[in-house]
Design an enzyme around this catalytic site. Structure first.
Site, PDB file in Angstrom:
ATOM      1  N   ARG A 192      40.173   0.959 -29.925  1.00 20.93           N
ATOM      2  CA  ARG A 192      40.040   2.290 -30.446  1.00 20.93           C
ATOM      3  C   ARG A 192      39.819   2.255 -32.067  1.00 20.93           C
ATOM      4  NH1 ARG A 192      45.645   3.079 -30.445  1.00 20.93           N
ATOM      5  NH2 ARG A 192      46.037   0.942 -30.289  1.00 20.93           N
ATOM      6  N   CYS A 247      41.656  -2.567 -16.689  1.00 23.06           N
ATOM      7  CA  CYS A 247      41.780  -0.815 -16.795  1.00 23.06           C
ATOM      8  C   CYS A 247      42.743  -0.439 -16.197  1.00 23.06           C
ATOM      9  CB  CYS A 247      40.444  -0.288 -16.465  1.00 23.06           C
ATOM     10  SG  CYS A 247      40.420   1.447 -16.567  1.00 23.06           S
TER      11      CYS A 247
END
Length: 602
Positions: free
Chosen positions: A236, A110
């Protein structure tokens, strides 16, 4: 065959990877699903609760917020991802969920400032010794597989070297995102990096970062072959359409949304999360009439009405209410109402003398007692009768639940037990509850004391004023069972912070949360068909902060709702700067934070 070989996987995504999304992904064809990243500090504040109404296992915060919810339908295929920078904390969290999930993953990819500044996520890519310590601690002490998710480093050689080090700890698979820490989706995925890692490692390598080219299931396989990986992790592309996992092809978005809503209703998903996930599925279609109605929704009923799902919601809600009513009836069996208190009395069969009184009374610490708690009042009363003879004063014994770290108490007086069978967060509160049971049964009343037995939530609203410079703000406060759950105002905030400092309110808030090691807040920004922001909401620690004034840009709206948070919690940007003064690491965190602020605000 390993869990991680030839698999199509839902990637860990904040706010997307909740239970309804995970279950729907599995239904459509995903082999594994990752949870959203769960911060170790946050998870350690939860307790495990078996939710028999929903047939789930919940990890619940003290304020009732469900941090993580799972069920048997995903038990063998859900991977729990931890955000951590500490081996012992990571193991504690992993042990909490070990029996409820299929595997543990450590987030090392991340790039968000909140993770990096806390030493988590992609920050670990520069800490190979710490990574080795964390992964070794987990692989040596867990009965389920351990994996990690990383990003590319500056060079192929560095990337391969880091991944081989991680493999040496005994992990069962490694996921790699084909971009560096500083790169974003607009940058091209580095297929060659993933190829070299997959070639050098003996464990399954999971390729991630190809969503720009994934529109349907067959595209997933093309990406896997291009990377030479064992499996593919989809982020996504799944966020936009969970049915990307269907081999038969993606579904119409309206059909998908209705299927998602059914699961959200079945598993009592928080309506704001449901709304957010639907918004991501709609994408540009959020500007349609139906999308605009969704954006304007302010309750679960509003959402379900938009999609014609109220009948389904009502049927499930009725079933849940019937279950709760039956549970309450079962719990109340054997209880009598004595002097306004529901009590189960155990008596001596020979003499009929009461041996114990057991009640489900819950002590409400927020009720005014005119500076005296029930225990203080009771001891004062007893000393008037018995003087200082400790043998005649009440005695207390407390039971501790090791899993929830909560207490319940029995008070013994004149060989009679007064038992509070409800678990309390603190030992002293459990003792107060036992005192109240005795006092109610013996007509002793603490001034201002009211009964607080388990009932449906009592919701009240009041108005208060906060000072911003020379201006008085009118703020509406909503309380549930005496605890504030939301603050709302229509005030137009300026671009400065609440105390007039130059840094943005969002920057000040993030610095404060990082300093206190608190979880990142959630934002919900609602705009009309013209793009103008009509409502901004910040959610943190189970409390919502709402600004109903309209703004031209997201930056202004986010800054405004952050200012409201700072005002309510009496946090100044001056104090956060003072707390941070000095230290190269802190200055570096500030630079990262400022960079992230720019990307978030735009």
């Amino acid at each position: 065959m390993s869990l991680y070989e030839n698999s199509v996987i839902l990637a860990p995504m904040v706010r997307i990877g909740t239970l309804p999304s995970r279950l729907l992904s599995l239904r459509y064809g995903a082999d594994l699903v990752y949870t959203e990243e769960m911060i170790d500090f946050k998870m350690l504040k939860t307790r495990r609760v078996v939710n028999e109404m929903l047939n789930t296992v919940d990890f619940v915060m003290d304020d009732g917020t469900v941090a993580f919810r799972t069920c048997d339908a995903e038990k063998d295929r859900v991977i729990f991802q931890i955000g951590t920078c500490h081996a012992k904390r990571a193991l504690k969290v992993a042990k909490m969920v070990e029996k409820d999930v299929a595997g543990i993953d450590i987030n090392m990819g991340c790039p968000k400032t909140f993770s990096i500044s806390g030493g988590m996520g992609a920050a670990l890519l520069k800490q190979p010794d710490l990574v080795k310590e964390i992964l070794t601690e987990l692989t040596s002490n867990l009965s389920i597989p351990v994996t990690c998710k990383v990003r590319c480093l500056s060079t192929v050689e560095e990337t391969v070297q880091f991944c081989k080090m991680a493999e040496s700890t005994g992990i069962r698979a490694l996921a790699i995102h084909g971009r560096t820490r500083d790169e974003r989706p607009r940058h091209k995925c580095k297929h060659s990096y993933i190829q070299d890692v997959a070639r050098e490692l003996q464990i399954p390598v999971i390729a991630n970062g190809g969503s720009s080219d994934i529109k349907k299931f067959s595209d997933i396989e093309k990406f896997r072959l291009a990377c030479g990986a064992s499996s593919v992790m989809v982020a996504r592309a799944a966020e936009w359409n969970l049915s990307v996992f269907r081999k038969e092809g993606p579904l119409d978005k309206l059909e998908l949304i209705k299927e998602y809503i059914k699961l959200a209703v079945d598993y009592d998903n928080h309506w704001t999360n449901t709304k957010y996930c639907i918004q991501q599925t709609l994408g540009s279609e959020v500007q349609t009439e139906q999308g605009t109605q969704l954006l304007a929704s302010k309750s679960p009923e509003d959402i379900y009405t938009v999609y014609g799902m109220m009948d389904y919601y009502n049927s499930v809600h009725e079933r849940h209410q019937l279950y709760l009513a039956k549970q309450q009836e079962i719990e109340e069996r054997g209880y009598d109402t004595i002097k306004g208190l529901k009590v189960k009395v155990i008596s001596d069969e020979a003499t009929g003398r009461a041996l114990s009184y057991e009640s489900n009374y819950v002590y409400n610490r927020k009720v005014s007692h005119e500076n005296q708690t029930p225990k203080m009042y009771l001891y004062s009363h007893m000393r008037r009768i018995h003087g200082n003879d400790k043998k005649k004063l009440p005695a207390f014994t407390c039971e501790t639940d090791p899993e929830s770290r909560r207490f319940r108490c029995t008070m013994i007086y004149s060989n009679v037990k007064y038992i509070s069978n409800q678990w309390h967060k603190r030992k002293m509160w459990a003792e107060q509850a036992a005192c109240v049971i005795y006092m109610k049964l013996n007509d002793l009343q603490v001034p201002g004391l009211e009964l607080s037995e388990p009932t449906s939530a009592s919701v009240t609203t009041s108005s208060t004023q906060l000072t911003l410079g020379d201006t008085e703000l009118q703020v509406s406060v909503t309380y549930r069972d005496g605890d504030a759950v939301s603050y709302s105002t229509g005030h137009c905030f300026s671009s400065e912070t609440a105390d007039g400092q130059s840094s943005s309110a969002m920057e000040t808030l993030c610095r404060h949360l990082l300093k206190q090691r608190l979880e990142e807040p959630e934002y919900d920004i609602i705009s009309d068909s013209t793009g103008r922001i009509t409502n901004s909401l910040l959610r943190h620690s189970g409390i919502e902060y709402i600004n109903t004034h309209s703004y031209e840009t997201r930056k202004e709206a986010v800054n405004a709702v952050c200012q409201l948070y700072l005002l309510v919690n009496k946090i100044s940007s001056k104090s956060t700067h003072q707390q941070r003064a000095g230290g190269g690491e802190k200055r570096k965190a500030d630079e990262l934070l400022t960079s992230e602020m720019k990307s978030v605000k735009t």
